[in-house]
Design a protein around this motif. Structure first.
Motif, mmCIF file in Angstrom:
data_model
loop_
_atom_site.group_PDB
_atom_site.id
_atom_site.type_symbol
_atom_site.label_atom_id
_atom_site.label_comp_id
_atom_site.label_asym_id
_atom_site.label_seq_id
_atom_site.Cartn_x
_atom_site.Cartn_y
_atom_site.Cartn_z
ATOM 1 N N HIS A 99 0.798 -1.234 0.000
ATOM 2 C CA HIS A 99 0.000 0.000 0.000
ATOM 3 C C HIS A 99 0.828 1.282 0.000
ATOM 4 C CE1 HIS A 99 -3.584 -2.386 0.695
ATOM 5 N NE2 HIS A 99 -2.988 -2.964 1.716
ATOM 6 N N GLY A 100 2.104 1.171 0.363
ATOM 7 C CA GLY A 100 2.954 2.356 0.438
ATOM 8 C C GLY A 100 3.100 2.886 1.852
ATOM 9 N N TRP A 101 2.235 2.461 2.728
ATOM 10 C CA TRP A 101 2.292 2.909 4.118
ATOM 11 C C TRP A 101 1.382 2.021 4.949
ATOM 12 C CZ3 TRP A 101 -1.810 5.009 7.054
ATOM 13 C CH2 TRP A 101 -3.023 5.124 6.355
ATOM 14 N N LEU B 140 5.547 6.493 4.806
ATOM 15 C CA LEU B 140 5.461 7.713 3.999
ATOM 16 C C LEU B 140 6.849 8.217 3.614
ATOM 17 C CD1 LEU B 140 2.485 7.724 5.133
ATOM 18 C CD2 LEU B 140 2.644 10.186 4.948
ATOM 19 N N TRP B 141 7.750 8.257 4.574
ATOM 20 C CA TRP B 141 9.092 8.797 4.339
ATOM 21 C C TRP B 141 9.811 8.025 3.234
ATOM 22 C CZ3 TRP B 141 11.867 12.852 4.521
ATOM 23 C CH2 TRP B 141 13.258 12.806 4.594
ATOM 24 N N VAL B 142 9.785 6.714 3.319
ATOM 25 C CA VAL B 142 10.506 5.905 2.327
ATOM 26 C C VAL B 142 9.808 5.905 0.967
ATOM 27 C CG1 VAL B 142 9.447 3.655 2.870
ATOM 28 C CG2 VAL B 142 11.764 3.736 2.008
ATOM 29 N N ASN B 143 8.494 6.045 0.931
ATOM 30 C CA ASN B 143 7.764 5.941 -0.334
ATOM 31 C C ASN B 143 7.361 7.262 -0.971
ATOM 32 O OD1 ASN B 143 7.636 3.094 -0.878
ATOM 33 N ND2 ASN B 143 6.444 2.943 1.000
ATOM 34 N N GLY C 32 8.977 10.497 0.383
ATOM 35 C CA GLY C 32 9.915 11.544 0.762
ATOM 36 C C GLY C 32 9.301 12.559 1.699
ATOM 37 N N GLN C 33 8.056 12.329 2.118
ATOM 38 C CA GLN C 33 7.372 13.226 3.047
ATOM 39 C C GLN C 33 7.403 12.621 4.446
ATOM 40 O OE1 GLN C 33 6.363 16.236 2.016
ATOM 41 N NE2 GLN C 33 7.111 15.668 -0.005
ATOM 42 N N PRO C 34 7.322 13.470 5.481
ATOM 43 C CA PRO C 34 7.401 12.968 6.856
ATOM 44 C C PRO C 34 6.276 11.994 7.218
ATOM 45 C CG PRO C 34 7.721 15.343 6.811
ATOM 46 C CD PRO C 34 7.263 14.936 5.436
ATOM 47 N N GLU C 35 6.597 11.111 8.166
ATOM 48 C CA GLU C 35 5.570 10.279 8.783
ATOM 49 C C GLU C 35 4.608 11.211 9.517
ATOM 50 O OE1 GLU C 35 5.337 7.241 8.014
ATOM 51 O OE2 GLU C 35 7.339 6.877 7.254
#
Length: 148
Positions: free
Chosen positions: A7-9, A29-32, A34-37
Motif C-alpha cells: 500500500h505504500g504505508w 510515507l518517508w521511504v515511499n 519523501g514526506q514525513p511520517e
C-alpha cells in the motif's frame, strides 16, 4: 513489512489509557514519498486512517503539508496544523516506525486539530473538555511552532 510494500504505508493505532490519549501514526510515507511520517492524537481510528490515506496520496503527488501554518488539507471542514515531532518523543510514540527505519533518522509531523469552534489548544478560549485529547510533541511548544 508487506503492507508498506503493498500500500505504500501502514498506520498503527495505540489505545488511550491513564497515561495519555489514544493516537495513530504512519510508517512508510518517508521511504515511499519523501514526506514525513504523521501522528495524530484523540481521533477515532477510522477518521485518522482516512486522513492519512488522503495525505499519503497528496504526498505521493508531491504536495507536502505546510508546516506551522493552518491548512484545510487534513480535514474537509476545518483547519489543522502540522508540526515537527521532536525526536525525544519518538521512543514513546512511534516505536514501529523507529523499528522499520532502524533509527530515528526520519521526520515525523504531528497533526493538531481545533475544538468545535475552530480554536486551537494554544489559543485563548480553547474548549477545556478537549485539553487532554492531544499531547504536544514539538520541541518548544505548539505556540512557538506557529508561523502563520
Amino acid at each position: 513489512m508487506a503492507k508498506v510494500r503493498e500500500h505504500g504505508w501502514v498506520d498503527t493505532a495505540v489505545f488511550g489509557d491513564d497515561e495519555g490519549p489514544g493516537f495513530s501514526f504512519t510508517t512508510g510515507l518517508w521511504v515511499n514519498t519523501g514526506q514525513p511520517e504523521l501522528i495524530m492524537f484523540g481521533m477515532k481510528r477510522e477518521i485518522t486512517h482516512d486522513v492519512f490515506w488522503d495525505l499519503f496520496r497528496e504526498a505521493k503527488a508531491g504536495a507536502p503539508l505546510p508546516i506551522g501554518e493552518p491548512t484545510n488539507r487534513a480535514f474537509e471542514n476545518l483547519f489543522a496544523y502540522a508540526f515537527p515531532v521532536a525526536k525525544r518523543f519518538y521512543p514513546d510514540h512511534i516505536g514501529w516506525s523507529r523499528w522499520f527505519y532502524g533509527s530515528d533518522e526520519f521526520p515525523c509531523l504531528q497533526i493538531v486539530w481545533p475544538d468545535r469552534s475552530g480554536i486551537f489548544p494554544w489559543e485563548p478560549g480553547f474548549d477545556t473538555s478537549f485539553v487532554n485529547d492531544q499531547i504536544d510533541l514539538t520541541e518548544h511548544g505548539w505556540k512557538s511552532a506557529v508561523t502563520g
